[in-house]
Write a protein that holds these residues in place. Structure first.
Motif, PDB file in Angstrom:
ATOM      1  N   ALA A   1       0.838  -1.206   0.000  1.00 40.84           N
ATOM      2  CA  ALA A   1       0.000   0.000   0.000  1.00 40.84           C
ATOM      3  C   ALA A   1       0.866   1.247   0.000  1.00 40.84           C
ATOM      4  CB  ALA A   1      -0.914   0.009   1.224  1.00 40.84           C
TER       5      ALA A   1
ATOM      6  N   ARG B   1       1.575   4.317   1.797  1.00 39.73           N
ATOM      7  CA  ARG B   1       1.307   4.659   3.192  1.00 39.73           C
ATOM      8  C   ARG B   1       1.382   6.167   3.374  1.00 39.73           C
ATOM      9  NH1 ARG B   1       2.803  -0.316   6.960  1.00 39.73           N
ATOM     10  NH2 ARG B   1       1.194   0.738   8.162  1.00 39.73           N
ATOM     11  N   ARG B   2       0.593   6.654   4.293  1.00 36.62           N
ATOM     12  CA  ARG B   2       0.577   8.098   4.550  1.00 36.62           C
ATOM     13  C   ARG B   2       0.403   8.289   6.053  1.00 36.62           C
ATOM     14  NH1 ARG B   2      -4.367   8.131   5.664  1.00 36.62           N
ATOM     15  NH2 ARG B   2      -5.553   6.356   4.900  1.00 36.62           N
ATOM     16  N   GLU B   3       0.836   9.436   6.527  1.00 38.65           N
ATOM     17  CA  GLU B   3       0.728   9.715   7.958  1.00 38.65           C
ATOM     18  C   GLU B   3      -0.738   9.769   8.376  1.00 38.65           C
ATOM     19  OE1 GLU B   3       3.155   9.774  10.127  1.00 38.65           O
ATOM     20  OE2 GLU B   3       4.789   9.650   8.649  1.00 38.65           O
ATOM     21  N   THR B   4      -1.043   9.140   9.503  1.00 38.25           N
ATOM     22  CA  THR B   4      -2.390   9.164  10.085  1.00 38.25           C
ATOM     23  C   THR B   4      -2.227   9.265  11.597  1.00 38.25           C
ATOM     24  OG1 THR B   4      -2.387   6.761  10.346  1.00 38.25           O
ATOM     25  CG2 THR B   4      -3.404   7.635   8.326  1.00 38.25           C
ATOM     26  N   TRP B   5      -3.314   9.247  12.300  1.00 41.05           N
ATOM     27  CA  TRP B   5      -3.286   9.069  13.745  1.00 41.05           C
ATOM     28  C   TRP B   5      -2.451   7.823  14.044  1.00 41.05           C
ATOM     29  CZ3 TRP B   5      -5.224   5.109  16.939  1.00 41.05           C
ATOM     30  CH2 TRP B   5      -5.253   5.410  18.309  1.00 41.05           C
ATOM     31  N   ALA B   6      -1.650   7.887  15.087  1.00 42.12           N
ATOM     32  CA  ALA B   6      -0.759   6.767  15.380  1.00 42.12           C
ATOM     33  C   ALA B   6      -0.649   6.558  16.879  1.00 42.12           C
ATOM     34  CB  ALA B   6       0.625   7.022  14.789  1.00 42.12           C
ATOM     35  N   SER B   7      -0.455   5.323  17.267  1.00 37.01           N
ATOM     36  CA  SER B   7      -0.296   4.993  18.680  1.00 37.01           C
ATOM     37  C   SER B   7       0.313   3.601  18.769  1.00 37.01           C
ATOM     38  CB  SER B   7      -1.668   5.009  19.377  1.00 37.01           C
ATOM     39  OG  SER B   7      -1.546   4.584  20.721  1.00 37.01           O
TER      40      SER B   7
ATOM     41  N   HIS C   1       4.942  -2.278  10.212  1.00 33.25           N
ATOM     42  CA  HIS C   1       4.366  -1.053  10.776  1.00 33.25           C
ATOM     43  C   HIS C   1       5.163   0.193  10.384  1.00 33.25           C
ATOM     44  CE1 HIS C   1       1.588  -3.509  12.972  1.00 33.25           C
ATOM     45  NE2 HIS C   1       2.569  -4.215  13.485  1.00 33.25           N
TER      46      HIS C   1
ATOM     47  N   ASP D   1       7.227   2.357   7.187  1.00 30.52           N
ATOM     48  CA  ASP D   1       7.393   2.449   5.742  1.00 30.52           C
ATOM     49  C   ASP D   1       8.894   2.525   5.430  1.00 30.52           C
ATOM     50  OD1 ASP D   1       8.106   5.030   6.385  1.00 30.52           O
ATOM     51  OD2 ASP D   1       6.315   5.953   5.529  1.00 30.52           O
TER      52      ASP D   1
ATOM     53  N   HIS E   1      10.834   5.249   7.340  1.00 28.92           N
ATOM     54  CA  HIS E   1      11.062   4.953   8.755  1.00 28.92           C
ATOM     55  C   HIS E   1      12.137   3.881   8.922  1.00 28.92           C
ATOM     56  CE1 HIS E   1       7.188   7.029   9.315  1.00 28.92           C
ATOM     57  NE2 HIS E   1       7.553   7.185  10.568  1.00 28.92           N
TER      58      HIS E   1
END
Lengths: 271, 271
Positions: free
Chosen positions: A110, A112-118, A218, A220, A223
């Motif tokens: 996929a 990937r793009r930045e989203t809410w993260a935890s 988890h 990309d 990272h």
């Protein structure tokens, strides 16, 4: 980005034929007791997609099924994009030697793009890699020499502890040796680098081997690149042994505390 | 063993064509917001192997990739034995509608036999199913009415708790409704019956959906039959949310404390 002189890159290098099939060769440095280390097989299957001209995005999920023994020598991989959506892509991958299917896999890629993260899992409390001794690989299969492993807990059974005092948890620092910048190929292989949990838990040597391995990425590519050639922290445990199989769940963390991958497998064992 | 009048059996029923392909039909009782509940899709993929004349043994591992939306109506499944060994068998399974691949899967089957056994995961401390209220399905998609769910913890977000007090854990008792004896078809579907963890964790409704699901079966057909039509205890949690995806790990336990299955998935979410 790959280094043709690094044994991991030799183990996962693929030549593309005009019909789209890929040709690779097992690498003696990653030899296991029989055939190659399963981690390099998984990494080669993933690399068939990573190097595919139609590949979209980064890997998110990879399942590799070890259907039969891979013999030392040449292998063929066919990677087929089964469905391509706007920002996701599903692959089917098959490794063959002659007429025999040795390995099957599916991969989900996929954009990937930045989203809410935890991160809900906790980074284990461990001493620094530098403060721990490196495992002596001399008693183990050749592939273990391709890793610098520093065990915090759950090393190979010493035979000194009774069964009831043990759990199946292993926690160790690990990196490629020679050092190699972290990428999906390296991470996919590391996810299969744990000794079978049944041997840690009992603790004793029994015939055992991975039959199916699923890894969720988890991080990309960007990272992962930040990890560089440092050790990563790897931890694994089983939840159930029985009827000839057990599961294993693993986490791979960067030194900086980023959860890079979670990985699950089911392992055959005898007796 | 199957009951043609039970909606789960209608949702997973397959007619075999002379060319070996299978034809099925989505079941309105298991409708989701769009298309069918993913659990019945997984169960239908597994049933394609369970009902195959060449099938060997019981399922040990199943990976289902949700490649594209399944439309309400007819679907086709092709299940191919990729490799058959003495006591194990690897399958590749594809669901199509027209020319579009909607779903891919791999399954590992094996003849299971008694071996050393141990359950390392712990059965959660929970009240009995009978002491808990059944979830009111009226606000949810139709498929939720096909389950009797009794939440211990981690029910749908009420909007009353701030984010930092929450984790993503849900624990519930669940059984098919109408009651139906436990088997691999039912268990495969139940493994996908959890609400997406991201909604429990944040807690709020966001677009989300499973993209890849892997289930390990720790029970054989004989053990599963012992569960009967009782509730099973299901628990799930995520370890990492980020870059548009999160993982989920789940356990399904019998009332008697047997770990029947562990299941993992990666879930797309927006924002």
């Amino acid at each position: 980005m790959t280094d043709p002189t690094h044994p991991l890159d030799r183990a996962t290098r693929l030549a593309r034929h005009p019909d789209g099939s890929l040709a690779g060769h097992t690498e003696p440095a990653y030899a296991n007791m029989v055939g190659p280390f399963g981690g390099t097989t998984a990494a080669a299957m993933l690399n068939a997609v990573l190097t595919h001209p139609d590949r979209l995005g980064d890997p998110v999920a990879l399942t590799v099924n070890y259907a039969g023994a891979v013999a030392d020598g040449e292998f063929r991989i066919d990677a087929v994009p089964m469905r391509t959506n706007r920002s996701t892509q599903h692959w089917s991958i098959t490794m063959t030697q002659g007429d025999a299917v040795t390995t099957t896999a599916t991969a989900f890629f996929a954009l990937r793009r930045e989203t809410w993260a935890s991160t809900e899992a906790g980074f284990p409390a461990v001493p620094a890699a530098d403060s721990l001794p490196r495992m002596d690989s001399s008693a183990f299969a050749p592939w273990t020499c391709c890793y610098d492993m520093r065990f915090v807990k759950g090393f190979w059974p010493e035979g000194s502890k009774p069964e009831q005092e043990l759990d199946s948890v292993s926690t160790l620092w690990i990196r490629d040796d020679p050092p190699r910048p972290m990428d999906f190929v390296s991470l996919a292989a590391i996810c299969d680098s744990f000794f079978p949990r049944v041997m840690i838990r009992r603790p004793r040597r029994v015939p055992a081997g991975t039959v199916s391995l699923t890894t969720y990425f988890h991080a990309d590519a960007k990272h992962l690149a930040r990890v560089g050639a440092k050790h990563v922290l790897a931890t694994a445990r089983a939840s159930r042994f029985g009827l000839g199989y057990h599961d294993q769940s693993a986490e791979i963390w960067s030194e900086a505390g980023e959860l890079l991958a979670t990985s699950h497998q089911v392992v055959y064992f005898k007796e």
